[in-house]
Design a protein around this motif. Structure first.
Motif, PDB file in Angstrom:
ATOM      1  N   HIS A 199       0.897   2.034  10.215  1.00 58.87           N
ATOM      2  CA  HIS A 199       1.917   3.037  10.521  1.00 58.87           C
ATOM      3  C   HIS A 199       1.749   3.626  11.921  1.00 58.87           C
ATOM      4  O   HIS A 199       2.738   3.924  12.593  1.00 58.87           O
ATOM      5  CB  HIS A 199       1.864   4.157   9.472  1.00 58.87           C
ATOM      6  CG  HIS A 199       2.401   3.761   8.146  1.00 58.87           C
ATOM      7  ND1 HIS A 199       1.785   2.818   7.347  1.00 58.87           N
ATOM      8  CD2 HIS A 199       3.510   4.175   7.469  1.00 58.87           C
ATOM      9  CE1 HIS A 199       2.487   2.670   6.227  1.00 58.87           C
ATOM     10  NE2 HIS A 199       3.534   3.472   6.272  1.00 58.87           N
ATOM     11  N   GLU A 200       0.524   3.811  12.367  1.00 56.54           N
ATOM     12  CA  GLU A 200       0.309   4.405  13.685  1.00 56.54           C
ATOM     13  C   GLU A 200       0.680   3.439  14.806  1.00 56.54           C
ATOM     14  O   GLU A 200       1.215   3.848  15.843  1.00 56.54           O
ATOM     15  CB  GLU A 200      -1.159   4.832  13.820  1.00 56.54           C
ATOM     16  CG  GLU A 200      -1.549   5.973  12.885  1.00 56.54           C
ATOM     17  CD  GLU A 200      -2.979   6.420  13.114  1.00 56.54           C
ATOM     18  OE1 GLU A 200      -3.653   5.793  13.976  1.00 56.54           O
ATOM     19  OE2 GLU A 200      -3.426   7.365  12.446  1.00 56.54           O
ATOM     20  N   ASN A 201       0.419   2.164  14.615  1.00 53.12           N
ATOM     21  CA  ASN A 201       0.714   1.176  15.649  1.00 53.12           C
ATOM     22  C   ASN A 201       2.186   0.766  15.652  1.00 53.12           C
ATOM     23  O   ASN A 201       2.688   0.293  16.687  1.00 53.12           O
ATOM     24  CB  ASN A 201      -0.151  -0.070  15.457  1.00 53.12           C
ATOM     25  CG  ASN A 201      -1.619   0.222  15.647  1.00 53.12           C
ATOM     26  OD1 ASN A 201      -1.985   1.056  16.475  1.00 53.12           O
ATOM     27  ND2 ASN A 201      -2.471  -0.455  14.889  1.00 53.12           N
ATOM     28  N   PHE A 202       2.881   0.929  14.522  1.00 48.53           N
ATOM     29  CA  PHE A 202       4.286   0.534  14.452  1.00 48.53           C
ATOM     30  C   PHE A 202       5.039   1.578  13.619  1.00 48.53           C
ATOM     31  O   PHE A 202       5.404   1.356  12.477  1.00 48.53           O
ATOM     32  CB  PHE A 202       4.417  -0.857  13.817  1.00 48.53           C
ATOM     33  CG  PHE A 202       5.755  -1.507  14.046  1.00 48.53           C
ATOM     34  CD1 PHE A 202       6.049  -2.140  15.253  1.00 48.53           C
ATOM     35  CD2 PHE A 202       6.729  -1.491  13.058  1.00 48.53           C
ATOM     36  CE1 PHE A 202       7.272  -2.741  15.466  1.00 48.53           C
ATOM     37  CE2 PHE A 202       7.960  -2.096  13.266  1.00 48.53           C
ATOM     38  CZ  PHE A 202       8.229  -2.719  14.470  1.00 48.53           C
ATOM     39  N   PRO A 203       5.284   2.748  14.211  1.00 51.48           N
ATOM     40  CA  PRO A 203       5.945   3.827  13.449  1.00 51.48           C
ATOM     41  C   PRO A 203       7.435   3.536  13.232  1.00 51.48           C
ATOM     42  O   PRO A 203       8.107   2.957  14.082  1.00 51.48           O
ATOM     43  CB  PRO A 203       5.738   5.056  14.338  1.00 51.48           C
ATOM     44  CG  PRO A 203       5.620   4.498  15.729  1.00 51.48           C
ATOM     45  CD  PRO A 203       4.937   3.170  15.580  1.00 51.48           C
ATOM     46  N   LEU A 204       7.915   3.964  12.076  1.00 51.35           N
ATOM     47  CA  LEU A 204       9.328   3.826  11.733  1.00 51.35           C
ATOM     48  C   LEU A 204       9.826   5.137  11.146  1.00 51.35           C
ATOM     49  O   LEU A 204       9.067   5.902  10.564  1.00 51.35           O
ATOM     50  CB  LEU A 204       9.547   2.701  10.715  1.00 51.35           C
ATOM     51  CG  LEU A 204       9.279   1.265  11.164  1.00 51.35           C
ATOM     52  CD1 LEU A 204       9.371   0.316   9.973  1.00 51.35           C
ATOM     53  CD2 LEU A 204      10.254   0.836  12.252  1.00 51.35           C
ATOM     54  N   ILE A 205      11.104   5.396  11.295  1.00 53.24           N
ATOM     55  CA  ILE A 205      11.738   6.546  10.648  1.00 53.24           C
ATOM     56  C   ILE A 205      11.970   6.197   9.183  1.00 53.24           C
ATOM     57  O   ILE A 205      12.577   5.168   8.866  1.00 53.24           O
ATOM     58  CB  ILE A 205      13.063   6.904  11.334  1.00 53.24           C
ATOM     59  CG1 ILE A 205      12.806   7.291  12.795  1.00 53.24           C
ATOM     60  CG2 ILE A 205      13.755   8.046  10.602  1.00 53.24           C
ATOM     61  CD1 ILE A 205      14.082   7.544  13.582  1.00 53.24           C
ATOM     62  N   ASN A 206      11.492   7.031   8.287  1.00 51.36           N
ATOM     63  CA  ASN A 206      11.647   6.762   6.861  1.00 51.36           C
ATOM     64  C   ASN A 206      13.116   6.727   6.466  1.00 51.36           C
ATOM     65  O   ASN A 206      13.913   7.583   6.862  1.00 51.36           O
ATOM     66  CB  ASN A 206      10.917   7.831   6.037  1.00 51.36           C
ATOM     67  CG  ASN A 206       9.413   7.738   6.188  1.00 51.36           C
ATOM     68  OD1 ASN A 206       8.863   6.667   6.419  1.00 51.36           O
ATOM     69  ND2 ASN A 206       8.734   8.872   6.060  1.00 51.36           N
ATOM     70  N   GLN A 207      13.455   5.740   5.675  1.00 47.90           N
ATOM     71  CA  GLN A 207      14.823   5.562   5.213  1.00 47.90           C
ATOM     72  C   GLN A 207      14.817   5.264   3.723  1.00 47.90           C
ATOM     73  O   GLN A 207      13.771   5.052   3.111  1.00 47.90           O
ATOM     74  CB  GLN A 207      15.518   4.423   5.982  1.00 47.90           C
ATOM     75  CG  GLN A 207      15.633   4.651   7.475  1.00 47.90           C
ATOM     76  CD  GLN A 207      16.403   3.536   8.162  1.00 47.90           C
ATOM     77  OE1 GLN A 207      17.104   2.757   7.528  1.00 47.90           O
ATOM     78  NE2 GLN A 207      16.277   3.468   9.480  1.00 47.90           N
ATOM     79  N   ALA A 208      16.018   5.242   3.155  1.00 52.39           N
ATOM     80  CA  ALA A 208      16.175   4.888   1.743  1.00 52.39           C
ATOM     81  C   ALA A 208      17.312   3.880   1.617  1.00 52.39           C
ATOM     82  O   ALA A 208      18.298   3.940   2.360  1.00 52.39           O
ATOM     83  CB  ALA A 208      16.465   6.122   0.900  1.00 52.39           C
ATOM     84  N   TYR A 209      17.178   2.966   0.677  1.00 52.19           N
ATOM     85  CA  TYR A 209      18.221   1.960   0.433  1.00 52.19           C
ATOM     86  C   TYR A 209      18.712   2.085  -1.005  1.00 52.19           C
ATOM     87  O   TYR A 209      17.924   2.162  -1.945  1.00 52.19           O
ATOM     88  CB  TYR A 209      17.674   0.548   0.668  1.00 52.19           C
ATOM     89  CG  TYR A 209      18.623  -0.528   0.207  1.00 52.19           C
ATOM     90  CD1 TYR A 209      19.747  -0.848   0.956  1.00 52.19           C
ATOM     91  CD2 TYR A 209      18.402  -1.216  -0.979  1.00 52.19           C
ATOM     92  CE1 TYR A 209      20.632  -1.815   0.538  1.00 52.19           C
ATOM     93  CE2 TYR A 209      19.272  -2.194  -1.416  1.00 52.19           C
ATOM     94  CZ  TYR A 209      20.387  -2.500  -0.653  1.00 52.19           C
ATOM     95  OH  TYR A 209      21.263  -3.462  -1.082  1.00 52.19           O
ATOM     96  N   TYR A 210      20.023   2.102  -1.180  1.00 52.59           N
ATOM     97  CA  TYR A 210      20.649   2.129  -2.494  1.00 52.59           C
ATOM     98  C   TYR A 210      21.612   0.950  -2.586  1.00 52.59           C
ATOM     99  O   TYR A 210      22.404   0.704  -1.667  1.00 52.59           O
ATOM    100  CB  TYR A 210      21.423   3.430  -2.710  1.00 52.59           C
ATOM    101  CG  TYR A 210      20.565   4.673  -2.605  1.00 52.59           C
ATOM    102  CD1 TYR A 210      19.827   5.130  -3.689  1.00 52.59           C
ATOM    103  CD2 TYR A 210      20.494   5.396  -1.406  1.00 52.59           C
ATOM    104  CE1 TYR A 210      19.034   6.266  -3.593  1.00 52.59           C
ATOM    105  CE2 TYR A 210      19.705   6.528  -1.300  1.00 52.59           C
ATOM    106  CZ  TYR A 210      18.981   6.949  -2.400  1.00 52.59           C
ATOM    107  OH  TYR A 210      18.201   8.085  -2.296  1.00 52.59           O
ATOM    108  N   PRO A 211      21.567   0.208  -3.675  1.00 50.86           N
ATOM    109  CA  PRO A 211      22.449  -0.956  -3.793  1.00 50.86           C
ATOM    110  C   PRO A 211      23.914  -0.583  -3.947  1.00 50.86           C
ATOM    111  O   PRO A 211      24.799  -1.399  -3.638  1.00 50.86           O
ATOM    112  CB  PRO A 211      21.929  -1.680  -5.040  1.00 50.86           C
ATOM    113  CG  PRO A 211      21.219  -0.610  -5.827  1.00 50.86           C
ATOM    114  CD  PRO A 211      20.648   0.330  -4.819  1.00 50.86           C
TER     115      PRO A 211
END
Length: 218
Positions: free
Chosen positions: A199-211
């Motif tokens: 996570h520290e080397n490749f940070p991403l914004i948390n998201q959610a997926y709904y079908p």
């Protein structure tokens, strides 16, 4: 990275030429020539230089000679709307030393094709230019896709699959074009990279997926 910036950095989905980096022609042994164009209607003029991708010796010779040598040419199919005249960018240019570049331009809606495992892909385009309907059939040698494969109204992945089936090389990779049709699929690949690098080397914004929307409500 040019592809990522072109797909996600701009909210402009009109298909017009953007002021991004140069097109990546290196996969087709092109030599990059000068800066990228600043506007669709005013392609950058460059001076002829030696290399695999060069222009003819003078503008007067261009005016006297045909657009391309039918016996020694490679056909580039550009999928884009008519806001950009791509012939201006390739007029007089050569590839692999002395092969002319023949440009065919059409939108996805104007293209029909058939692909065969042994003979490749045959393309038919039916376009209307200045009130006249023009129909041409040819086998493209390579592609440049500047139009969205899918938008709110149309889905042209069947044409994309046909090009992949025929093994036609593309300046913007067809595999990437297909994967980028769904942003959740792309983000899933980014999550896989994050799990591998941390996570520290490749940070991403948390998201959610709904079908579907019902799952969002619950």
């Amino acid at each position: 990275m040019n592809f990522l910036r072109r797909r996600f950095s701009s909210g402009d989905l009109s298909g017009e030429l953007r002021n991004d980096d140069e097109l990546n022609f290196t996969r087709l042994n092109f030599t990059k020539r000068g800066p990228s164009p600043s506007a669709p209607s005013s392609p950058t003029k460059t001076q002829p230089t030696a290399g695999l991708f060069s222009s003819s010796s003078s503008s007067s010779n261009q005016a006297q000679k045909p657009a391309y040598n039918k016996e020694r040419c490679k056909t580039l199919l550009i999928i884009d709307d008519q806001h950009t005249n791509w012939n201006k960018y390739f007029q007089g240019r050569k590839i692999f030393g002395d092969w002319d570049v023949r440009v065919e331009q059409a939108e996805f809606s104007e293209i029909n094709l058939a692909s065969y495992s042994d003979t490749g892909t045959m393309v038919d385009i039916q376009v209307t230019r200045q009130g006249t309907k023009v129909v041409r059939s040819f086998k493209p040698d390579f592609l440049l896709i500047r139009q969205h494969v899918r938008d709110a109204g149309e889905d042209w992945r069947n044409i994309l699959i046909g090009f992949q089936y025929g093994g036609i090389p593309s300046i913007n990779n067809l595999h990437a074009c297909y994967n980028f049709l769904d942003k959740p699929w792309v983000f899933a690949q980014l999550i896989a990279i994050q799990n591998r690098l941390g996570h520290e080397n490749f940070p991403l914004i948390n998201q959610a997926y709904y079908p579907n929307h019902r799952e969002m409500v619950s």
